[in-house]
Design a protein around this motif. Sequence first.
Motif, PDB file in Angstrom:
ATOM      1  N   MET A   1       0.836  -1.187   0.000  1.00 31.94           N
ATOM      2  CA  MET A   1       0.000   0.000   0.000  1.00 31.94           C
ATOM      3  C   MET A   1       0.872   1.238   0.000  1.00 31.94           C
ATOM      4  SD  MET A   1      -2.803   1.124   2.886  1.00 31.94           S
ATOM      5  CE  MET A   1      -3.551   2.753   2.857  1.00 31.94           C
ATOM      6  N   GLY A   2       0.591   2.208  -0.880  1.00 33.35           N
ATOM      7  CA  GLY A   2       1.386   3.413  -0.961  1.00 33.35           C
ATOM      8  C   GLY A   2       0.867   4.480  -0.020  1.00 33.35           C
ATOM      9  N   ARG A   3       1.048   5.743  -0.427  1.00 37.05           N
ATOM     10  CA  ARG A   3       0.569   6.834   0.404  1.00 37.05           C
ATOM     11  C   ARG A   3      -0.949   6.782   0.526  1.00 37.05           C
ATOM     12  NH1 ARG A   3       3.840  11.004   1.450  1.00 37.05           N
ATOM     13  NH2 ARG A   3       2.066  12.439   1.517  1.00 37.05           N
ATOM     14  N   ARG A   4      -1.424   7.213   1.664  1.00 33.64           N
ATOM     15  CA  ARG A   4      -2.862   7.230   1.889  1.00 33.64           C
ATOM     16  C   ARG A   4      -3.527   8.166   0.887  1.00 33.64           C
ATOM     17  NH1 ARG A   4      -4.416   9.182   7.665  1.00 33.64           N
ATOM     18  NH2 ARG A   4      -3.023   7.461   8.174  1.00 33.64           N
ATOM     19  N   SER A   5      -4.593   7.719   0.266  1.00 32.26           N
ATOM     20  CA  SER A   5      -5.282   8.537  -0.723  1.00 32.26           C
ATOM     21  C   SER A   5      -6.028   9.677  -0.028  1.00 32.26           C
ATOM     22  CB  SER A   5      -6.265   7.687  -1.516  1.00 32.26           C
ATOM     23  OG  SER A   5      -7.364   7.290  -0.700  1.00 32.26           O
ATOM     24  N   ARG A   6      -6.434  10.664  -0.827  1.00 32.65           N
ATOM     25  CA  ARG A   6      -7.196  11.769  -0.261  1.00 32.65           C
ATOM     26  C   ARG A   6      -8.509  11.274   0.336  1.00 32.65           C
ATOM     27  NH1 ARG A   6      -6.629  16.838  -4.561  1.00 32.65           N
ATOM     28  NH2 ARG A   6      -4.360  17.157  -4.311  1.00 32.65           N
ATOM     29  N   ALA A   7      -9.130  10.297  -0.351  1.00 34.45           N
ATOM     30  CA  ALA A   7     -10.390   9.752   0.156  1.00 34.45           C
ATOM     31  C   ALA A   7     -10.179   9.056   1.501  1.00 34.45           C
ATOM     32  CB  ALA A   7     -10.989   8.781  -0.856  1.00 34.45           C
ATOM     33  N   GLN A   8      -9.085   8.302   1.628  1.00 33.21           N
ATOM     34  CA  GLN A   8      -8.795   7.621   2.891  1.00 33.21           C
ATOM     35  C   GLN A   8      -8.503   8.627   3.998  1.00 33.21           C
ATOM     36  OE1 GLN A   8      -5.621   5.228   1.308  1.00 33.21           O
ATOM     37  NE2 GLN A   8      -6.840   3.343   1.468  1.00 33.21           N
ATOM     38  N   ALA A   9      -7.748   9.678   3.675  1.00 26.60           N
ATOM     39  CA  ALA A   9      -7.433  10.705   4.664  1.00 26.60           C
ATOM     40  C   ALA A   9      -8.701  11.424   5.118  1.00 26.60           C
ATOM     41  CB  ALA A   9      -6.427  11.698   4.092  1.00 26.60           C
ATOM     42  N   ALA A  10      -9.590  11.711   4.169  1.00 21.01           N
ATOM     43  CA  ALA A  10     -10.846  12.381   4.518  1.00 21.01           C
ATOM     44  C   ALA A  10     -11.717  11.482   5.389  1.00 21.01           C
ATOM     45  CB  ALA A  10     -11.590  12.778   3.247  1.00 21.01           C
ATOM     46  N   ALA A  11     -11.753  10.178   5.059  1.00 22.62           N
ATOM     47  CA  ALA A  11     -12.545   9.237   5.864  1.00 22.62           C
ATOM     48  C   ALA A  11     -11.985   9.130   7.277  1.00 22.62           C
ATOM     49  CB  ALA A  11     -12.577   7.873   5.185  1.00 22.62           C
ATOM     50  N   HIS A  12     -10.661   9.123   7.385  1.00 18.91           N
ATOM     51  CA  HIS A  12     -10.033   9.066   8.713  1.00 18.91           C
ATOM     52  C   HIS A  12     -10.404  10.296   9.531  1.00 18.91           C
ATOM     53  CE1 HIS A  12      -7.029   8.469  11.848  1.00 18.91           C
ATOM     54  NE2 HIS A  12      -6.636   9.714  11.642  1.00 18.91           N
ATOM     55  N   ARG A  13     -10.370  11.471   8.914  1.00 14.60           N
ATOM     56  CA  ARG A  13     -10.735  12.691   9.638  1.00 14.60           C
ATOM     57  C   ARG A  13     -12.194  12.648  10.080  1.00 14.60           C
ATOM     58  NH1 ARG A  13      -7.553  15.054   5.518  1.00 14.60           N
ATOM     59  NH2 ARG A  13      -9.430  15.623   4.346  1.00 14.60           N
ATOM     60  N   GLU A  14     -13.067  12.131   9.216  1.00 16.35           N
ATOM     61  CA  GLU A  14     -14.477  12.017   9.585  1.00 16.35           C
ATOM     62  C   GLU A  14     -14.652  11.044  10.750  1.00 16.35           C
ATOM     63  OE1 GLU A  14     -18.820  10.849   7.624  1.00 16.35           O
ATOM     64  OE2 GLU A  14     -17.049  11.019   6.336  1.00 16.35           O
ATOM     65  N   ALA A  15     -13.921   9.916  10.714  1.00 18.54           N
ATOM     66  CA  ALA A  15     -14.004   8.937  11.803  1.00 18.54           C
ATOM     67  C   ALA A  15     -13.521   9.547  13.112  1.00 18.54           C
ATOM     68  CB  ALA A  15     -13.194   7.696  11.457  1.00 18.54           C
ATOM     69  N   ALA A  16     -12.420  10.286  13.058  1.00 18.82           N
ATOM     70  CA  ALA A  16     -11.900  10.932  14.264  1.00 18.82           C
ATOM     71  C   ALA A  16     -12.887  11.951  14.801  1.00 18.82           C
ATOM     72  CB  ALA A  16     -10.559  11.594  13.961  1.00 18.82           C
ATOM     73  N   GLY A  17     -13.580  12.645  13.900  1.00 19.89           N
ATOM     74  CA  GLY A  17     -14.584  13.606  14.331  1.00 19.89           C
ATOM     75  C   GLY A  17     -15.759  12.940  15.016  1.00 19.89           C
ATOM     76  N   LEU A  18     -16.179  11.789  14.505  1.00 11.86           N
ATOM     77  CA  LEU A  18     -17.288  11.072  15.138  1.00 11.86           C
ATOM     78  C   LEU A  18     -16.930  10.640  16.554  1.00 11.86           C
ATOM     79  CD1 LEU A  18     -18.505   8.811  12.173  1.00 11.86           C
ATOM     80  CD2 LEU A  18     -19.813  10.630  13.291  1.00 11.86           C
ATOM     81  N   VAL A  19     -15.707  10.164  16.726  1.00 10.43           N
ATOM     82  CA  VAL A  19     -15.275   9.711  18.056  1.00 10.43           C
ATOM     83  C   VAL A  19     -15.309  10.863  19.059  1.00 10.43           C
ATOM     84  CG1 VAL A  19     -13.313   8.810  19.354  1.00 10.43           C
ATOM     85  CG2 VAL A  19     -13.887   7.820  17.143  1.00 10.43           C
ATOM     86  N   GLY A  20     -15.104  12.095  18.570  1.00 12.06           N
ATOM     87  CA  GLY A  20     -15.082  13.239  19.461  1.00 12.06           C
ATOM     88  C   GLY A  20     -16.450  13.797  19.815  1.00 12.06           C
TER      89      GLY A  20
END
Length: 275
Positions: A1-20
């Motif tokens: 797996m290479g660098r995290r895609s923009r879609a993956q980075a955006a999904a991660h940020r959304e997931a982190a926001g939900l946890v908060g």
Amino acid sequence: MGRRSRAQAAAHREAAGLVGLRRDLTEEEKLFVLTAFQESTSATQSPDGAFLTPPGLARDMAIEVVGTRVIDLGAGIGSLAFACRNPYGQADGDPARELVCVERNPEFVRIGMKIVPEATWVCGDLLEVHRNRIRLFDTAVANPPFGAHAHSGNAPGYRGSRFEYHAIALAAHLARHGVFLIPQQSAPLRYSSRPVMEHRADDECLRFQSGTGITMKPSCGIDTSYYAEDWHHPPVVTEVVTTDFADTAIARRRRSRASVTQIGQPFTRPIRAAS
């Protein structure tokens, strides 16, 4: 797996926001966090050897879980514990499972409390769990760090270099049954991504089984290669193995001692979900 895609980075940020969020998450939101939350900001290496279990593989592993008391050793953010809740059984009148999650990464514990708030979360070293007076669990589950992972000590009965064996040896002191995700080379079998099952064990595997009396058995037919694209980091080839600790010398010694009743004071103060 290479660098995290923009879609993956955006999904991660959304997931982190939900946890908060200061509210309980819906089932759909919990599944989204389990799928999208990245265990590391690095595309090539995760922290502390953590590789968060894909939800689909966790559901397959939960098929092998028995009983109502379940402990997840090295729980991460709670993928396995989430899959072990047995909501469909509860809908049919079965009792809710009593879940205990042990994880040493406090950030993972914080997230896990949002994913599986009904569990008791213990933030600490899984290799210290057996030092507490704990009522026996029906099943121990784990996707532990693999290989020569740095650890604080040795599990009872094993002094080798494979951390996955330390987790299994420890589980023998805690539960009657076990379900573990381990590297294929550490398993006494080859099934995932193979046309037929092959029974093969290397020298370290044979030493572990002989020295502990623990026999690792095949799962009900779980091919982990189906989930190869669902990991956030390049995974090693894995197998799901099961264990029955009832006939081990450890279990016989355990039965000879007076039984204890409840999980006692944890080795590290448990972090519980806010009321």
